[in-house]
Design an enzyme around this catalytic site. Structure first.
Site, PDB file in Angstrom:
ATOM      1  N   HIS A 133     -16.776 -14.153   5.951  1.00 14.74           N
ATOM      2  CA  HIS A 133     -16.100 -15.397   5.587  1.00 14.74           C
ATOM      3  C   HIS A 133     -16.802 -16.544   6.314  1.00 14.74           C
ATOM      4  CE1 HIS A 133     -12.826 -12.379   5.221  1.00 14.74           C
ATOM      5  NE2 HIS A 133     -12.320 -13.163   4.289  1.00 14.74           N
ATOM      6  N   GLU A 140     -11.227 -10.557  -6.047  1.00 15.65           N
ATOM      7  CA  GLU A 140     -10.672  -9.363  -5.410  1.00 15.65           C
ATOM      8  C   GLU A 140      -9.160  -9.297  -5.623  1.00 15.65           C
ATOM      9  OE1 GLU A 140     -10.180  -7.654  -0.875  1.00 15.65           O
ATOM     10  OE2 GLU A 140     -12.057  -8.626  -1.448  1.00 15.65           O
ATOM     11  N   HIS A 192      -5.830  -2.108  -1.610  1.00 20.10           N
ATOM     12  CA  HIS A 192      -5.018  -3.024  -2.415  1.00 20.10           C
ATOM     13  C   HIS A 192      -4.495  -2.322  -3.663  1.00 20.10           C
ATOM     14  CE1 HIS A 192      -7.265  -6.796  -0.664  1.00 20.10           C
ATOM     15  NE2 HIS A 192      -6.576  -6.124   0.243  1.00 20.10           N
ATOM     16  N   ASP A 220     -14.755  -2.856  -1.962  1.00 20.37           N
ATOM     17  CA  ASP A 220     -14.451  -2.959  -0.538  1.00 20.37           C
ATOM     18  C   ASP A 220     -13.970  -1.591  -0.086  1.00 20.37           C
ATOM     19  OD1 ASP A 220     -15.208  -5.520  -0.077  1.00 20.37           O
ATOM     20  OD2 ASP A 220     -13.245  -6.266   0.507  1.00 20.37           O
ATOM     21  N   ASP A 236      -1.112  -3.149   4.097  1.00 20.57           N
ATOM     22  CA  ASP A 236      -2.568  -3.076   4.060  1.00 20.57           C
ATOM     23  C   ASP A 236      -3.103  -2.705   5.445  1.00 20.57           C
ATOM     24  OD1 ASP A 236      -5.143  -3.374   3.210  1.00 20.57           O
ATOM     25  OD2 ASP A 236      -5.064  -5.533   2.936  1.00 20.57           O
ATOM     26  N   ASP A 272     -14.724  -2.924   4.352  1.00 22.36           N
ATOM     27  CA  ASP A 272     -13.664  -3.860   4.745  1.00 22.36           C
ATOM     28  C   ASP A 272     -12.599  -3.051   5.485  1.00 22.36           C
ATOM     29  OD1 ASP A 272     -11.812  -5.833   5.052  1.00 22.36           O
ATOM     30  OD2 ASP A 272     -11.463  -6.185   2.929  1.00 22.36           O
TER      31      ASP A 272
END
Length: 439
Positions: free
Chosen positions: A104, A235, A274, A299, A310, A342
């Site tokens: 990021h 995403e 997710h 990811d 999560d 991730d």
């Protein structure tokens, strides 16, 4: 990198040792980067990437506990720590033997008191990143903008009810696209962490969806204007932090993109953790996105479905990695996307070496999944069974249904002539038993 700059002293480049014992966790037992499978090197099928935020910015804090990971590279002023952290990351990438990383904008460089200061910090840090990339040959798999952490985004970014906030998000994405071009990023990800709602009572859903679509269209135009050559990715995530997020799952995103005419500009970055939050199986969104030609990247993490939030764990389940890699092989690979970890070490895994152990274990899990998927496809047993199950669509009326030329009148005539269909077994347990043979 000079020896005195090493943060992971005593750790050399991770070797491939297929005969290593069970307790030997600092080597690859299955991931052999140069091994060729189905005409492509293993590293080309897998395209592993390390994420910057969890691995180098993470503290181990969670909603119920304070920091447990006290990293030596987070000392000094924000910019001093940022530069140290970046050098540490490249040492890690090099020793682990990966070709890609992701970040990021606010991971790479600390946010300033103004947009201009934030951009200046980012310019300085990406100058260093470009230098380190050129020295090591390591590339950026994707860049993304953090449009969810700062208090200004508490009501969303592209879907915020205040246009001033949306404008700030647009300015941040503009800079993000510029640094993506500067660093040669192969993809750019949009994750709508707060693009959704907590209460329907104060939300104009139609307006927010339209504004988000128009935000994406602005990004597409600017990408074309500056000549940025990368794949845009969205995403999906169903909830957390919002009660309902607009990018709920793969099919929700695909429907959104097609509705607003954006399907030619975006693919999906699927995070299996997710997917399970949406109530689907681990591989579900990867399979669905691929079926529509929309799977762009993965990811690569996992969660604990029994917990319901999560957890971003490293993927270690060979059944799951096999299913993912089978889909990736069937669509011809993920390029320009990849398998981005991730994932974060547990807050209880406090040793620096645990970062290596986690990534090595996950890379081996995907290497095993790749090997298994290749065997499944090379043997052709399951593929042949599926083809046989759908064989009625290869001729006659079935062929016309398949190519879209059949009519309801023909359906009726066929049934009148042939009577009641013979119900055939789905053989689910047989498929599952054969699949288990390869795991």
């Amino acid at each position: 990198m000079a020896a005195h700059e090493e943060f992971f002293s005593g750790i050399s480049k991770i070797p491939y040792q297929p005969d290593a014992g069970a307790a030997d966790v600092m080597c690859f037992k299955y991931y052999n980067a140069d091994e060729v499978l189905r005409g492509r090197k293993m590293e080309e099928w897998l395209r592993f990437s390390v994420c910057y935020w969890h691995s180098f910015c993470g503290t181990g804090a969670d909603p119920f506990g304070f920091q447990t990971l006290h990293r030596p590279w987070n000392e000094g002023t924000p910019m001093e720590a940022a530069k140290k952290r970046l050098r540490v990351a490249f040492e890690f990438f090099t020793k682990l033997g990966v070709k890609y990383y992701t970040f990021h904008d606010r991971d790479m460089a600390p946010e300033g008191s103004t947009l201009q200061e934030s951009n200046k910090n980012l310019d300085e840090m990406t100058d260093l990143a470009l230098q380190l990339q050129n020295q090591t040959g390591i590339k950026v798999l994707w860049v993304t903008c953090n449009l969810f952490a700062h208090p200004r985004y508490m009501n969303g970014a592209a879907t915020n009810p205040d246009c001033h906030v949306l404008a700030y998000a647009g300015a941040q994405v503009k800079k993000g696209l510029e640094i993506a071009k500067k660093l040669g990023a192969e993809n750019f990800v949009f994750w709508g962490g707060r693009e959704g709602f907590l209460s329907i009572h104060n939300t104009d859903v139609a307006a927010e969806l339209k504004h988000m679509a128009n935000f994406f269209k602005m990004a597409v135009k600017y990408k074309e204007k500056i000549g940025l050559k990368c794949q845009f990715l969205i995403e999906p995530k169903p909830k957390e932090p919002c009660r309902h997020q607009y990018d709920y799952d793969a099919m929700s995103v695909i429907g959104f993109l097609k509705h607003y005419g954006l399907q030619d500009h975006f693919k999906l970055n699927i995070e299996p953790n997710h997917t399970t939050l949406a109530g689907h199986s681990y591989e579900h969104d990867i399979v669905m996105a691929s079926a529509f030609g929309m799977l762009g990247s993965v990811d690569a993490n996992t969660g604990s479905p029994d917990l319901g939030w999560d957890t971003d764990q490293f993927p270690m389940d060979i059944k799951n990695t096999t299913l993912v890699m089978k889909t990736i092989i069937e669509q011809g690979g993920l390029q320009p996307g990849g398998l981005n970890f991730d994932a974060k070490v547990r807050r209880e895994s406090t040793d620096l070496v645990d970062l290596f152990i986690a990534h090595i274990g996950a890379m081996d899990a995907f290497a095993r999944g790749l090997r298994n998927a290749v065997r499944i496809m090379d043997d052709g047993i399951m593929t042949g069974m599926v083809m046989e199950r759908y064989s009625s669509f290869s001729h006659g009326l079935g062929h016309k249904v398949d190519n879209g030329s059949a009519t309801l009148e023909e359906m009726e005539d066929f049934v009148i002539q042939n009577g009641e269909p013979e119900v055939k077994s789905g053989k689910q347990e047989k498929y599952e038993s054969i699949f288990n043979h390869y795991i």
